[in-house]
Design an enzyme around this catalytic site. Structure first.
Site, mmCIF file in Angstrom:
data_model
loop_
_atom_site.group_PDB
_atom_site.id
_atom_site.type_symbol
_atom_site.label_atom_id
_atom_site.label_comp_id
_atom_site.label_asym_id
_atom_site.label_seq_id
_atom_site.Cartn_x
_atom_site.Cartn_y
_atom_site.Cartn_z
ATOM 1 N N LYS A 177 5.846 -11.290 -9.767
ATOM 2 C CA LYS A 177 6.581 -10.722 -8.629
ATOM 3 C C LYS A 177 5.981 -11.397 -7.401
ATOM 4 O O LYS A 177 4.841 -11.109 -7.010
ATOM 5 C CB LYS A 177 6.383 -9.203 -8.599
ATOM 6 C CG LYS A 177 7.319 -8.483 -7.635
ATOM 7 C CD LYS A 177 6.659 -8.285 -6.299
ATOM 8 C CE LYS A 177 7.517 -7.493 -5.341
ATOM 9 N NZ LYS A 177 7.160 -7.797 -3.960
ATOM 10 N N GLY A 229 -3.825 -5.987 -3.897
ATOM 11 C CA GLY A 229 -3.215 -5.502 -2.661
ATOM 12 C C GLY A 229 -3.845 -4.189 -2.249
ATOM 13 O O GLY A 229 -5.034 -3.957 -2.493
ATOM 14 N N SER A 230 -3.035 -3.324 -1.657
ATOM 15 C CA SER A 230 -3.576 -2.084 -1.078
ATOM 16 C C SER A 230 -3.890 -1.047 -2.158
ATOM 17 O O SER A 230 -3.313 -1.057 -3.244
ATOM 18 C CB SER A 230 -2.563 -1.502 -0.102
ATOM 19 O OG SER A 230 -1.395 -1.105 -0.813
ATOM 20 N N GLN A 253 -3.125 2.046 -1.915
ATOM 21 C CA GLN A 253 -1.931 2.895 -2.050
ATOM 22 C C GLN A 253 -0.923 2.270 -3.025
ATOM 23 O O GLN A 253 -0.437 2.931 -3.947
ATOM 24 C CB GLN A 253 -1.310 3.030 -0.659
ATOM 25 C CG GLN A 253 -0.263 4.084 -0.559
ATOM 26 C CD GLN A 253 0.423 4.002 0.798
ATOM 27 O OE1 GLN A 253 0.344 2.994 1.511
ATOM 28 N NE2 GLN A 253 1.096 5.059 1.162
ATOM 29 N N GLY A 254 -0.626 0.971 -2.828
ATOM 30 C CA GLY A 254 0.336 0.283 -3.704
ATOM 31 C C GLY A 254 -0.192 0.192 -5.128
ATOM 32 O O GLY A 254 0.524 0.480 -6.094
ATOM 33 N N GLY A 255 -1.451 -0.207 -5.252
ATOM 34 C CA GLY A 255 -2.041 -0.369 -6.585
ATOM 35 C C GLY A 255 -2.041 0.928 -7.364
ATOM 36 O O GLY A 255 -1.692 0.971 -8.544
ATOM 37 N N GLU A 288 -6.771 -4.844 -8.228
ATOM 38 C CA GLU A 288 -7.913 -5.190 -7.363
ATOM 39 C C GLU A 288 -7.474 -4.754 -5.983
ATOM 40 O O GLU A 288 -6.498 -5.265 -5.451
ATOM 41 C CB GLU A 288 -8.147 -6.701 -7.450
ATOM 42 C CG GLU A 288 -9.478 -7.124 -6.877
ATOM 43 C CD GLU A 288 -9.287 -7.917 -5.624
ATOM 44 O OE1 GLU A 288 -8.888 -9.077 -5.712
ATOM 45 O OE2 GLU A 288 -9.544 -7.363 -4.546
ATOM 46 N N CYS A 308 -10.727 -10.142 0.384
ATOM 47 C CA CYS A 308 -11.256 -9.008 -0.394
ATOM 48 C C CYS A 308 -12.776 -8.947 -0.325
ATOM 49 O O CYS A 308 -13.362 -7.878 -0.425
ATOM 50 C CB CYS A 308 -10.787 -9.091 -1.831
ATOM 51 S SG CYS A 308 -10.520 -10.755 -2.404
ATOM 52 N N GLU A 317 -11.741 0.609 4.143
ATOM 53 C CA GLU A 317 -11.535 -0.789 4.533
ATOM 54 C C GLU A 317 -10.546 -0.903 5.696
ATOM 55 O O GLU A 317 -9.490 -0.270 5.676
ATOM 56 C CB GLU A 317 -10.982 -1.572 3.326
ATOM 57 C CG GLU A 317 -10.755 -3.040 3.615
ATOM 58 C CD GLU A 317 -10.121 -3.793 2.445
ATOM 59 O OE1 GLU A 317 -9.615 -3.156 1.508
ATOM 60 O OE2 GLU A 317 -10.141 -5.037 2.496
#
Ligand code: NAP
Length: 521
Positions: free
Chosen positions: A184, A241-242, A244-246, A265, A302, A392
């Protein structure tokens, strides 16, 4: 290469099914040609079916054939490096020379995994031969090897548009394991994504492999990512990524009728501890190095060191002054996307609302998405009471934590959530304190660094880019380095098999010459 903006689903060029988008140049705030197709659930279904159809053939390719395929991808990446770096620079605002380095790193990763595949150690072959005379009962022959887990969905990262993106380490390690891949693409760099995808797809075709070995999809909004995670033919997911998304994708995968592993991650503040003797002898020099690392990629990294912990006193004052001087001189640079810029600004506000004081800001922003650097400070006692201070802030900012004494330094270490890395700056006379800090940090980080800063460029067998939650969703694995292949492998044991029916790596004469453990030896 002329960009078409199509989705690349197996060998197919798929035009937009759900509208189009354009890339944004964050340095000029201008949209860039061409239109890029957005896809939907039906496109994911098509890619997943092709990936599943290709899986049996691809996962059974010989080690020689698979490693030649990975090397061909590396060669194809080399061939497109100038235009890939130029396009990625336009889409990210990052320096072109740095992106050439990223492209070289991506190609190197494919070559490194080609070598891993050729040697066959990743199969982790274990043989426990039959013992027909064993008492009180005979032992049957057991032979184990690892096989690929199935088709894998990969969410490319925004912040390293090549080496963590379409042709990044996730794709390299999954293909090395024998998994088929659907990426994606991240919408922050659609053109760079297409150039990488075409290099991989060309290698699939040139190697005579089935088209479903690799596809790239793109979408607007969450629907396409959700469809990938939900698809019953997808057997594992990787994400950078974030938090929240992860975590949204992780939870979704656990609610499927068949739950699957999601290797995320997500977030890390990479704490840096300056121990007292190091602070006294070279605090300013360490502060300089810290600020230099904090500004890499406009702080969108990161491994960015985001908090620095040191004991109050004249050494601390000198450290702060040296860092403030460097931060004040730092120019504001474009961040990757307006969304990331907005969340950086919000994050700085959140730190100050939680009690951090602004020490200094860098040069003022010129463009709408320029990230202005910032150095903030808080005392250890306050840090320990406000969990928001340990979150972060993705961008060119860092927080100095001024602790009272060694006990408070240890308490700050104990308060931290899971991290990708932690760093100790020390002298020999600091070893006693270091020995008290180390067990605390081992429990909380994937990598501990002494007298240096964690560097994303090292990709080796001993590299770990992972850590306890929320650095990752599974602290047993790494997303970078040669052992990242283990995310896509599962063990199969063959019991009582005739030799001719066994996979080649398990046959008695070891025709592939792979390393094997026999009876645990
Ligand atoms: P992101 O918002 O988490 O998005 C990453 C990818 O996942 C994108 O392709 C996104 O698709 C997709 N996605 C996210 N949430 C989803 C959901 N609920 N359902 C389906 N798909 C979903 O990360 P980002 O865009 O790279 O950056 C945003 C923030 O992430 C940054 O400000 C930073 O805080 C953090 N970040 C951290 C690191 C790190 O290494 N620590 C790296 C990168 C980003 P769409 O774009 O189409 O929504």
């Amino acid at each position: 290469m002329k960009l078409t903006g199509n989705l690349l689903i197996g060998a197919n060029e798929v035009p937009a099914t759900e509208g189009t988008m354009k890339a944004l140049n964050p340095a000029t705030n201008q949209l860039i040609e061409p239109d890029f197709a957005l896809g939907g659930v039906a496109d994911v279904d098509r890619a997943a079916n092709l990936a599943d159809e290709a899986f049996d053939q691809y996962s059974h390719t010989s080690l020689a054939q698979r490693s030649a395929f990975l090397e061909r991808i590396a060669d194809n990446l080399d061939a497109v490096t100038p235009e890939l770096a130029a396009r990625a620079a336009l889409e990210t605002g990052l320096p072109e020379a740095q992106l050439q380095g990223e492209a070289a790193k991506a190609a190197t990763q494919f070559r490194q995994f080609a070598a891993v595949v050729r040697k066959g150690r990743f199969l982790q072959v274990a043989i426990d031969p039959a013992q027909p005379d064993r008492q009180p009962r005979p032992r049957m022959d057991h032979r184990l090897q690892k096989i690929a887990i199935g088709p894998v969905a990969i969410f490319g990262a925004s912040n390293f548009p090549i080496s963590y993106s379409v042709a990044g380490g996730d794709t390299a390690s999954a293909l090395a394991a024998g998994a088929t891949v659907i990426v994606k693409a991240h919408n922050a760099h659609p053109g760079a994504s297409e150039i990488q995808a075409r290099a991989i797809r060309q290698a699939v075709q040139d190697s005579g492999l089935p088209e479903g070995v690799f596809s790239m999809v793109r979408g607007g909004g969450n629907a396409i990512g959700e469809a990938l995670v939900d698809h019953p033919l997808i057997k594992a997911v990787t994400f950078t990524g974030s938090e929240q998304g992860g975590m949204a994708l992780y939870r979704r995968a656990q609610l499927r009728p068949e739950p699957i592993p999601v290797f995320t991650e997500m977030t890390s503040i990479n704490p840096t501890f300056i121990l007292p003797h190091a602070l006294a002898t070279r605090g300013e020099q360490i502060g300089d190095g810290f600020v230099e690392r904090m500004l890499v990629n406009v702080g969108q990294a990161c491994l960015k060191p985001a908090i620095l912990i040191a004991i109050d006193g004249s050494g601390f004052e000198a450290l702060r002054a040296a860092m403030a001087k460097r931060v004040a001189a730092a120019p504001a640079r474009p961040m990757l996307t307006p969304g990331i810029h907005a969340s950086y600004t919000r994050g700085l506000d959140d730190l100050q609302n939680a009690g951090a004081k602004l020490v200094v800001e860098g040069s003022a922003a010129n463009g709408d998405v320029d990230g202005q650097s910032a150095l903030l400070e808080v005392d250890g006692q306050h840090f320990l009471t406000e969990t928001a201070l340990a979150h972060e802030v993705f961008g060119p900012a860092a927080l100095l934590v001024k602790v009272r004494d060694e006990a408070e330094m240890l308490a700050v270490a104990r308060s931290l959530r899971g991290q990708l890395s932690a760093t100790l700056h020390l002298e020999q006379s600091d070893f006693e304190l270091a020995q008290r800090l180390l067990p605390i940090l081992e429990r909380r980080t994937g990598r501990i660094v002494v007298n240096a800063f964690a560097h994303p460029q090292e990709v080796s067998f001993a590299t770990i880019h992972g850590g306890p939650f929320p650095a990752s969703s599974d602290s047993r694995f790494t997303s970078v380095g040669m052992t990242s292949i283990e995310r896509f492998l599962r063990p199969v044991s063959y019991q009582g098999f005739p030799d001719a029916l066994l996979p080649e790596a398990l046959r008695e004469i070891n025709p592939l010459g792979v390393p094997r453990s026999v009876d645990g030896q």
